[in-house]
Design a protein around this motif. Structure first.
Motif, mmCIF file in Angstrom:
data_model
loop_
_atom_site.group_PDB
_atom_site.id
_atom_site.type_symbol
_atom_site.label_atom_id
_atom_site.label_comp_id
_atom_site.label_asym_id
_atom_site.label_seq_id
_atom_site.Cartn_x
_atom_site.Cartn_y
_atom_site.Cartn_z
ATOM 1 N N ASN A 1 36.707 44.279 49.665
ATOM 2 C CA ASN A 1 36.576 42.978 48.515
ATOM 3 C C ASN A 1 36.053 41.810 49.341
ATOM 4 N N LEU B 1 33.973 36.435 49.000
ATOM 5 C CA LEU B 1 34.739 36.944 48.165
ATOM 6 C C LEU B 1 33.953 38.107 47.423
ATOM 7 N N ARG C 1 34.490 40.569 44.599
ATOM 8 C CA ARG C 1 35.200 41.271 43.334
ATOM 9 C C ARG C 1 34.234 40.763 42.104
ATOM 10 N N ASN D 1 35.977 37.734 40.906
ATOM 11 C CA ASN D 1 36.840 37.311 42.308
ATOM 12 C C ASN D 1 38.150 37.189 42.360
ATOM 13 N N LEU E 1 42.557 41.763 48.247
ATOM 14 C CA LEU E 1 41.697 40.848 48.682
ATOM 15 C C LEU E 1 42.378 40.039 49.516
#
Length: 257
Positions: free
Chosen positions: A4, A19, A21, A26, A32
């Motif tokens: 992630n 980041l 995702r 995110n 994460l």
């Protein structure tokens, strides 16, 4: 390997963390946060990493915690939440940390921004602590850091109403340090990071620590720490190199000693 988090190789003393995702804007789930904390621990130990830059994507830096993950936790799960330890590790990172922010920085995303030492924001960035809309409140520094950064009136308004503020208001309030065009936010953050990475590492670390002391101690104690740090640096090889380089009108070559 992080799944992630996109980690760029260290270049010019700077490590870039993205980041990743995108399907969840995110959102900061446990996985994460664990990856981010681990990567910062690695950067802490790496003598070649002098500054870390964190960013997201053009739509969102991080849109908060993962609500679906939160919904699965009962009271016991909340009391034993592993994210607490991850946030502590992120907040205790001692090297300079720069955030490049575009789009939404809400909830945990805003709290992550506040862990950074310098924040470069695109003009489209929006910052907020909307947890109150879920019947909860910020839990990763969103009340404590926010009030210290922007003052009581605005912090109260943001936390109690859940309303977000735009980049211009965030700049005026002291939440961010600079606004740029959205497409230039990351490059500007890297530019600042490279400038800092070229300075004497010991001086940068102690200067950061001294500045942070001003937030949580009285003036007399802060001044004592500043003087002590200044005296320590006076005995370093980097200090001698900095003075010689100035006298010889050349760039300094700092070694961290």
């Amino acid at each position: 390997m992080p799944s992630n988090l996109v980690v760029q190789p260290v270049a010019d003393g700077v490590r870039l963390l993205t980041l990743h995702r995108p399907q969840a804007l995110n959102a900061l789930n446990t996985e994460l946060l664990a990856e981010l904390a681990a990567e910062l621990d690695s950067a802490e130990r790496d003598e070649h990493t002098r500054v870390v830059v964190i960013t997201g994507n053009r739509k969102a830096f991080a849109a908060g915690a993962d609500i679906n993950e939160m919904a699965e936790r009962d009271l016991v799960g909340i009391l034993n939440d592993p994210r607490v330890a991850h946030w502590q590790r992120i907040g205790n990172f001692s090297k300079p940390l720069i955030a490049a922010v575009n789009g939404f920085a809400l909830g945990g995303g805003c709290e992550l921004v506040m862990c950074a030492d310098i924040v470069i924001a695109g003009s489209d960035a929006r910052f907020g602590q909307p947890e109150i809309n879920l019947g909860i409140m910020p839990g990763a520094g969103g009340t404590q850091r926010l009030l210290r950064l922007v003052g009581k009136p605005l912090a109260m308004q943001m936390v109690l109403s859940g309303e977000a503020i735009d980049a211009q208001r965030a700049l005026r309030a002291g939440l961010i340090s600079e606004i740029t065009q959205p497409e230039l936010a990351v490059e500007r953050a890297l530019q600042v990071a490279r400038a800092i990475a070229g300075k004497a590492p010991l001086a940068v670390r102690l200067a950061k620590e001294a500045l942070l002391k001003a937030q949580d101690t009285d003036l007399a104690s802060g001044l004592r720490f500043e003087r002590h740090a200044f005296t320590l640096l006076a005995g370093t090889q980097d200090r001698d190199e900095g003075i010689r380089a100035f006298q010889e009108k050349r760039p300094a070559q700092f070694q961290g000693s």
